[in-house]
Scaffold this active site. Structure first.
Site, short mmCIF file in Angstrom:
data_model
loop_
_atom_site.label_atom_id
_atom_site.label_comp_id
_atom_site.label_asym_id
_atom_site.label_seq_id
_atom_site.Cartn_x
_atom_site.Cartn_y
_atom_site.Cartn_z
N LYS A 93 0.82 -1.23 0.00
CA LYS A 93 0.00 0.00 0.00
C LYS A 93 0.85 1.27 0.00
O LYS A 93 0.55 2.22 -0.71
CB LYS A 93 -0.86 0.05 1.27
N ARG A 126 -10.35 2.67 10.64
CA ARG A 126 -10.08 1.32 11.15
C ARG A 126 -11.25 0.81 11.98
O ARG A 126 -11.24 -0.35 12.40
CB ARG A 126 -8.84 1.35 12.01
N ARG A 178 12.24 -8.49 2.46
CA ARG A 178 12.42 -7.05 2.67
C ARG A 178 13.54 -6.76 3.67
O ARG A 178 13.64 -7.39 4.71
CB ARG A 178 11.10 -6.47 3.19
N ARG A 199 12.98 -6.35 9.52
CA ARG A 199 12.12 -5.91 10.63
C ARG A 199 11.48 -7.12 11.30
O ARG A 199 11.11 -8.07 10.63
CB ARG A 199 11.00 -5.01 10.09
N ARG A 250 -0.52 -10.80 11.96
CA ARG A 250 -1.01 -9.47 11.61
C ARG A 250 -2.09 -9.55 10.54
O ARG A 250 -3.00 -8.73 10.49
CB ARG A 250 0.15 -8.58 11.14
P1 AMP Z 1 -0.05 1.26 11.12
O1 AMP Z 1 1.27 1.83 10.75
O2 AMP Z 1 -1.17 1.70 10.23
O3 AMP Z 1 -0.04 -0.22 11.34
O4 AMP Z 1 -0.41 1.92 12.56
C1 AMP Z 1 0.42 1.75 13.69
C2 AMP Z 1 -0.37 1.92 14.97
O5 AMP Z 1 -0.94 3.23 15.03
C3 AMP Z 1 -1.55 0.97 15.13
O6 AMP Z 1 -1.16 -0.27 15.65
C4 AMP Z 1 -2.42 1.75 16.10
O7 AMP Z 1 -1.91 1.68 17.41
C5 AMP Z 1 -2.24 3.18 15.63
N1 AMP Z 1 -3.23 3.57 14.59
C6 AMP Z 1 -2.98 3.92 13.31
N2 AMP Z 1 -4.10 4.24 12.65
C7 AMP Z 1 -5.13 4.05 13.55
C8 AMP Z 1 -6.53 4.19 13.46
N3 AMP Z 1 -7.14 4.57 12.32
N4 AMP Z 1 -7.26 3.93 14.59
C9 AMP Z 1 -6.67 3.54 15.74
N5 AMP Z 1 -5.35 3.38 15.87
C10 AMP Z 1 -4.56 3.63 14.79
#
Ligand code: AMP
Length: 214
Positions: A13, A88, A122, A155, A166
């Site tokens: 993405k 989300r 990666r 990572r 995940r």
């Molecule tokens: P990501 O990089 O999108 O996986 O986001 C990393 C972390 O940020 C997630 O595990 C959440 O703790 C928080 N986070 C990001 N976007 C959201 C969202 N839309 N709602 C709630 N928590 C979020």
């Protein structure tokens, strides 16, 4: 072009979003990136969300919605944006409708095995953040960053078992959001098991057909 990007971790993405963002001059807004930056800078917001992000828990809706509302009111969003990692929850999706109109929600899909193959190759630079892939984008010297010469690492998130976990979590979290956009006729499903250029070209084609992209 106001888009929401949906897809499991490792589907690419970020790559698709940055390609479109560069080509059309619209911002790629990742709530995860915003939170990580705020935490690194030690801001008030960063302190509020630190614990949630570090534990992989969802940040409370009110906080996320306010962050997105503020970000979308910036002048660079006037011509469009790509939202990544938001909404989300159903409440976030409903609140987003009050903030702006979404033209389409793009769902990137690929079999889990393809995703595992992709992310397991990666490599990232812990110093400058450059991303490589053993097969598709190898560094000039194996294991060494082209940009800054640091030792590349894999990572923890990219280990197959972690990717599987995940993925399950992604399905649980995003299924209601996917259905939300499907019911509204806004969902566009894209086969992301191809080269990034093909994936993006396919998406552009569909967006043009729908009159979202001129
Ligand atoms: P990501 O990089 O999108 O996986 O986001 C990393 C972390 O940020 C997630 O595990 C959440 O703790 C928080 N986070 C990001 N976007 C959201 C969202 N839309 N709602 C709630 N928590 C979020």
């Amino acid at each position: 072009m106001r888009l929401v990007f949906i897809g499991p971790p490792g589907i690419g993405k970020g790559t698709y979003a940055s390609m479109l963002s560069k080509k059309y001059g619209i911002p790629h807004i990742s709530t995860g990136d915003i939170f990580r930056e705020e935490i690194a800078k030690g801001t008030e917001l960063g302190k509020k969300v630190k614990e949630y992000v570090e534990k992989g828990l969802l940040v409370p809706d009110d906080i996320v919605i306010e962050v997105v509302r503020r970000r979308l009111s910036q002048p660079d969003c006037r011509r469009g944006f790509i939202l990544d990692g938001f909404p989300r929850t159903l409440r976030q999706a409903e609140e987003l409708e009050k903030i702006t109109t979404i033209d389409a929600a793009i769902l990137f899909e690929a079999p889990l095995e393809v995703i595992i193959e992709r992310v397991s190759g990666r490599l990232v630079c812990p110093k400058c953040g450059a991303v490589y892939h053993i097969k598709w984008r190898p560094p000039k010297t194996p294991g060494i960053c082209d940009v800054c010469g640091s030792q590349l690492v894999r990572r923890k998130d990219d280990e197959p078992e972690v990717v599987r976990r995940r993925y399950e979590l992604y399905l649980q979290t995003f299924t209601p959001i996917i259905e939300f956009y499907r019911r509204k006729g806004l969902l566009i499903e894209i086969d992301a098991s191809r080269e990034a250029e093909e994936v993006v070209a396919d998406l552009e084609h569909i967006l043009k057909q729908r009159g979202i992209l001129k």
